[in-house]
Write a protein that holds these residues in place. Structure first.
Motif, mmCIF file in Angstrom:
data_model
loop_
_atom_site.group_PDB
_atom_site.id
_atom_site.type_symbol
_atom_site.label_atom_id
_atom_site.label_comp_id
_atom_site.label_asym_id
_atom_site.label_seq_id
_atom_site.Cartn_x
_atom_site.Cartn_y
_atom_site.Cartn_z
ATOM 1 N N SER A 18 -11.400 -0.985 -3.162
ATOM 2 C CA SER A 18 -10.426 0.096 -3.002
ATOM 3 C C SER A 18 -10.475 1.047 -4.184
ATOM 4 O O SER A 18 -10.422 2.255 -4.018
ATOM 5 N N LYS A 67 2.706 12.906 2.808
ATOM 6 C CA LYS A 67 3.552 12.097 3.684
ATOM 7 C C LYS A 67 3.492 12.500 5.155
ATOM 8 O O LYS A 67 4.486 12.513 5.849
ATOM 9 N N ARG A 126 -6.524 -0.598 6.538
ATOM 10 C CA ARG A 126 -6.343 -0.959 5.123
ATOM 11 C C ARG A 126 -6.807 0.185 4.228
ATOM 12 O O ARG A 126 -6.179 0.497 3.216
ATOM 13 N N VAL A 128 -6.979 3.465 4.951
ATOM 14 C CA VAL A 128 -6.045 4.603 5.010
ATOM 15 C C VAL A 128 -4.793 4.295 4.192
ATOM 16 O O VAL A 128 -4.359 5.115 3.382
ATOM 17 N N ARG A 129 -4.230 3.118 4.372
ATOM 18 C CA ARG A 129 -3.020 2.768 3.617
ATOM 19 C C ARG A 129 -3.296 2.691 2.117
ATOM 20 O O ARG A 129 -2.474 3.105 1.306
ATOM 21 N N ASN A 131 -5.410 4.438 0.477
ATOM 22 C CA ASN A 131 -5.695 5.783 -0.031
ATOM 23 C C ASN A 131 -4.656 6.797 0.447
ATOM 24 O O ASN A 131 -4.921 7.997 0.469
ATOM 25 N N ALA A 132 -3.483 6.324 0.804
ATOM 26 C CA ALA A 132 -2.452 7.193 1.384
ATOM 27 C C ALA A 132 -2.093 8.374 0.478
ATOM 28 O O ALA A 132 -1.964 9.503 0.953
ATOM 29 N N THR A 133 -1.937 8.140 -0.800
ATOM 30 C CA THR A 133 -1.512 9.222 -1.697
ATOM 31 C C THR A 133 -2.532 10.353 -1.765
ATOM 32 O O THR A 133 -2.176 11.502 -1.501
ATOM 33 N N ASP A 138 1.616 9.190 4.996
ATOM 34 C CA ASP A 138 2.699 8.225 4.894
ATOM 35 C C ASP A 138 2.130 6.882 5.353
ATOM 36 O O ASP A 138 1.832 6.699 6.533
ATOM 37 N N ALA A 139 1.976 5.950 4.429
ATOM 38 C CA ALA A 139 1.341 4.658 4.737
ATOM 39 C C ALA A 139 2.109 3.858 5.789
ATOM 40 O O ALA A 139 1.553 2.945 6.393
ATOM 41 N N ASP A 140 3.359 4.183 6.026
ATOM 42 C CA ASP A 140 4.156 3.483 7.030
ATOM 43 C C ASP A 140 4.068 4.134 8.407
ATOM 44 O O ASP A 140 4.679 3.660 9.355
ATOM 45 N N VAL A 142 1.003 4.998 10.284
ATOM 46 C CA VAL A 142 -0.428 5.000 10.625
ATOM 47 C C VAL A 142 -0.609 4.219 11.924
ATOM 48 O O VAL A 142 -0.066 3.129 12.069
#
Length: 146
Positions: A18, A67, A126, A128-129, A131-133, A138-140, A142
């Motif tokens: 990651s 987000k 995994r 995408v979450r 590297n969300a920032t 918004d990692a929640d 996806v």
């Protein structure tokens, strides 16, 4: 090897992977603020790198801020045929609707037996979450579709 040891090794490997990919993603996004980023590596296997195209969300003709929701687009073909190119128009339409899209390519049968493609689709979420920032996601929020 004991189960706990395997889990720790897997976690360390995933963390290293990651961090390595994170730098790559951040650099590509900085260079291509509004453009589709092609052939990002979202996972590596011994014999193949799994690639995807990133379509950033577009709002009012510009790349959206942070987000935003994201959708991982999986081409059809019953795990044995197809390509990410098959879902290019869907990914573009999602981005134009304000939903970032990761259009993935996964390993296909018969060269890669089940559950290899399913594992690939778990790795993409995994990625995408993780590297969300830098992706502005918004990692929640996806999802997968395909």
């Amino acid at each position: 090897m004991k189960s706990g040891t395997c889990q720790v090794l897997a976690a360390v490997s995933l963390a290293f992977f990651s961090v390595t990919i994170f730098g790559c993603v951040t650099e590509k996004i900085a260079k291509n603020q509004d453009a589709v980023i092609r052939d990002l590596i979202f996972a590596e296997r011994t014999d193949v790198m799994l690639m995807a195209d990133w379509h950033p969300a577009i709002v009012d003709g510009k790349k959206a801020g942070s987000k935003m929701p994201a959708c991982i687009v999986i081409h059809g073909g019953g795990w044995f045929k197809g390509d990410k190119k098959d879902m290019e128009s869907v990914s573009t339409r999602l981005a134009e609707s304000g939903i970032s899209a990761l259009n993935i390519k996964y390993r296909l049968a018969p060269e890669y037996r089940f559950p290899a493609p399913v594992i690939d689709t778990k790795d993409d979420i995994r990625w995408v979450r993780g590297n969300a920032t830098p992706l502005g996601v918004d990692a929640d929020r996806v999802c997968h579709m395909g």
